[in-house]
Design an enzyme around this catalytic site. Structure first.
Site, PDB file in Angstrom:
ATOM      1  N   ARG A 201       0.856  -1.174  -0.040  1.00  0.00           N
ATOM      2  CA  ARG A 201       0.030   0.039   0.070  1.00  0.00           C
ATOM      3  C   ARG A 201       1.019   1.254  -0.007  1.00  0.00           C
ATOM      4  O   ARG A 201       1.901   1.324   0.617  1.00  0.00           O
ATOM      5  CB  ARG A 201      -0.939   0.012   1.252  1.00  0.00           C
ATOM      6  CG  ARG A 201      -2.080  -0.868   1.360  1.00  0.00           C
ATOM      7  CD  ARG A 201      -3.134  -0.659   0.042  1.00  0.00           C
ATOM      8  NE  ARG A 201      -4.220  -1.375  -0.073  1.00  0.00           N
ATOM      9  CZ  ARG A 201      -4.319  -2.479  -0.917  1.00  0.00           C
ATOM     10  NH1 ARG A 201      -3.395  -2.909  -1.639  1.00  0.00           N
ATOM     11  NH2 ARG A 201      -5.300  -3.147  -0.888  1.00  0.00           N
TER      12      ARG A 201
ATOM     13  N   ASP B   3       4.183   0.025  -7.420  1.00  0.00           N
ATOM     14  CA  ASP B   3       3.060  -0.484  -7.940  1.00  0.00           C
ATOM     15  C   ASP B   3       1.734   0.162  -7.292  1.00  0.00           C
ATOM     16  O   ASP B   3       0.828   0.175  -7.588  1.00  0.00           O
ATOM     17  CB  ASP B   3       2.938  -2.079  -7.648  1.00  0.00           C
ATOM     18  CG  ASP B   3       1.907  -2.542  -8.660  1.00  0.00           C
ATOM     19  OD1 ASP B   3       2.028  -2.604  -9.988  1.00  0.00           O
ATOM     20  OD2 ASP B   3       0.667  -3.120  -8.345  1.00  0.00           O
TER      21      ASP B   3
ATOM     22  N   GLU C 298      -3.837   7.110  -4.769  1.00  0.00           N
ATOM     23  CA  GLU C 298      -4.078   6.620  -6.080  1.00  0.00           C
ATOM     24  C   GLU C 298      -5.285   7.058  -6.448  1.00  0.00           C
ATOM     25  O   GLU C 298      -6.293   6.934  -5.637  1.00  0.00           O
ATOM     26  CB  GLU C 298      -3.860   5.101  -6.073  1.00  0.00           C
ATOM     27  CG  GLU C 298      -2.796   4.557  -5.565  1.00  0.00           C
ATOM     28  CD  GLU C 298      -3.000   2.990  -5.530  1.00  0.00           C
ATOM     29  OE1 GLU C 298      -3.861   2.442  -5.801  1.00  0.00           O
ATOM     30  OE2 GLU C 298      -1.807   2.358  -4.820  1.00  0.00           O
TER      31      GLU C 298
ATOM     32  N   HIS D 237      -0.867   0.026 -10.093  1.00  0.00           N
ATOM     33  CA  HIS D 237      -1.506  -1.012  -9.172  1.00  0.00           C
ATOM     34  C   HIS D 237      -2.012  -2.281  -9.750  1.00  0.00           C
ATOM     35  O   HIS D 237      -3.315  -2.409  -9.841  1.00  0.00           O
ATOM     36  CB  HIS D 237      -2.641  -0.102  -8.163  1.00  0.00           C
ATOM     37  CG  HIS D 237      -3.090  -0.991  -7.040  1.00  0.00           C
ATOM     38  ND1 HIS D 237      -3.415  -0.417  -5.730  1.00  0.00           N
ATOM     39  CD2 HIS D 237      -2.984  -2.527  -6.806  1.00  0.00           C
ATOM     40  CE1 HIS D 237      -3.714  -1.313  -4.929  1.00  0.00           C
ATOM     41  NE2 HIS D 237      -3.300  -2.500  -5.517  1.00  0.00           N
TER      42      HIS D 237
HETATM   43  C1  8YV Z   1      -6.666  -4.959  -6.078  1.00  0.00           C
HETATM   44  C2  8YV Z   1      -5.231  -5.347  -3.862  1.00  0.00           C
HETATM   45  O1  8YV Z   1      -6.237  -4.969  -7.126  1.00  0.00           O
HETATM   46  O2  8YV Z   1      -6.241  -7.137  -3.127  1.00  0.00           O
HETATM   47  C3  8YV Z   1      -5.633  -6.173  -2.842  1.00  0.00           C
HETATM   48  O3  8YV Z   1      -5.581  -5.899  -1.641  1.00  0.00           O
HETATM   49  O4  8YV Z   1      -4.342  -4.332  -3.580  1.00  0.00           O
HETATM   50  C4  8YV Z   1      -5.452  -5.510  -5.387  1.00  0.00           C
HETATM   51  O5  8YV Z   1      -5.418  -6.788  -5.525  1.00  0.00           O
HETATM   52  C5  8YV Z   1      -7.026  -3.636  -5.264  1.00  0.00           C
HETATM   53  O6  8YV Z   1      -7.266  -3.415  -3.988  1.00  0.00           O
HETATM   54  C6  8YV Z   1      -7.905  -2.973  -6.379  1.00  0.00           C
HETATM   55  O7  8YV Z   1      -9.240  -2.646  -5.675  1.00  0.00           O
END
Ligand code: 8YV
Length: 324
Positions: free
Chosen positions: A243, A267, A272, A290
């Site tokens: 994150r 990423d 974001e 991401h």
């Molecule tokens: C998602 C992610 O693409 O699962 C997670 O926590 O970070 C990613 O797989 C993202 O949260 C999109 O909503």
């Protein structure tokens, strides 16, 4: 059918998952991915039995308090759930589930991509060739650094950290890690015979590469700040696929500009998709929007995991991957 449970999906989801929800539930979709503010979520959730959310759907204490009593479960379509106020959900007996495991390999692949992209200066090379600036091979052109024989620090050795460590070991890296708890011997072996560090400082001090896999919590917010970057070896490379807020952007940007850090592979970003503009012109950052879990197979598996949780719950069984 009137006896079908009502499910409100707040984000766009893969068509195969739409089809399954449509077959088994009285489902309302948001395939246009229209953003919902707090009041709109509360209004749309009226009379629903379940919600499907993802990280863009902010399930604050205010939203959760305002949800119709009919809503019993939030099946979240991501492994991270920092956008859901879990204490508020727990307080009103609302089940929250997430999608662990199914995205481990795809996300570890993406972390590997960032290690390589940053180490091999992919941003510069890709821009040069696209812009027609490649004038031929010169032996000191676009030199990166090897992964092999380098020390990789893995911060947060959960499922994704372990899968990344496993891959990195196959690239010849020496894996070290810090985690709240030490892994058992079998897991350490899988994670490239990873060496445990009881404190994060000792990990930072040896990390020629650092890959961040910690969830965002009040404790990990801005974990990688100026003070901690200063502890890292000069010329180190930082990768973040967890994150954005685990990193203090201003500190990272300053270190990338000064050369304290050789590069970064990012990423995920604070706020974001409105990333810190300081990243825009930094050639030593390899950035992707991401896409950690963004493969066809994995996104379907995440969606099916969310629906499996709904199926289990409404069949009177414990949800498979509950976080409350
Ligand atoms: C998602 C992610 O693409 O699962 C997670 O926590 O970070 C990613 O797989 C993202 O949260 C999109 O909503």
């Amino acid at each position: 059918m009137t006896d079908q449970k009502k499910v409100l999906v707040l984000c766009r989801i893969p068509e195969d998952v739409v089809a399954r929800l449509d077959r088994d539930y009285d489902a309302t979709f948001n395939q246009e991915n229209v953003p919902h503010d707090a009041a709109q979520i509360i209004a749309a959730a009226l009379g629903q039995d379940a919600l499907v959310t993802t990280s863009t759907n902010k399930m604050t204490a205010e939203v959760i308090a305002g949800l119709s009593d009919s809503v019993r479960i939030i099946a979240n379509f991501s492994v991270g759930y920092e956008h859901i106020d879990i204490d508020a959900a727990r307080a009103r007996g609302l089940i929250v589930t997430n999608t662990p495991d199914v995205l481990t390999e795809a996300t570890a692949d993406t972390a590997m991509l960032h290690l390589l992209g940053a180490a091999r200066r992919a941003t510069e090379g890709a821009a040069l060739i696209r812009e027609g600036g490649w004038v031929g091979s010169v032996l000191d052109f676009n030199l990166g650094v090897d992964l092999a024989n380098k020390k990789l620090g893995v911060l947060g050795m959960g499922r994704i950290g372990q899968a990344l460590a496993h891959r990195a070991a196959a690239f010849g890296m020496e894996v070290h890690y810090h985690n709240r708890n030490r892994l058992d011997a079998a897991r350490e072996a899988y994670a490239g015979n990873a060496v445990y560090h009881t404190d994060s400082d000792s990990l930072l001090e040896i990390s020629q590469f650092l890959s961040i896999h910690s969830p965002l919590t009040p404790e990990t917010h801005h974990f990688l700040n100026a003070e901690r970057i200063a502890k890292m070896p000069d010329g180190a490379i930082v990768v973040n696929t967890s994150r954005g807020d685990v990193v203090d952007d201003e500190a990272l940007i300053a270190a990338l500009k000064s050369g304290k850090l050789r590069g970064a592979g990012l990423d995920v970003f604070s706020a974001e998709p409105n990333i810190n503009p300081g990243y825009h012109d930094l050639k030593n950052v390899f950035m992707l929007p991401h896409i950690g879990s963004a493969t066809v197979e994995t996104r379907n598996a995440m969606g099916f995991c969310a629906v499996d949780n709904l199926d289990a719950y409404f069949a009177g069984k414990p949800p498979l991957t509950a976080v409350t």
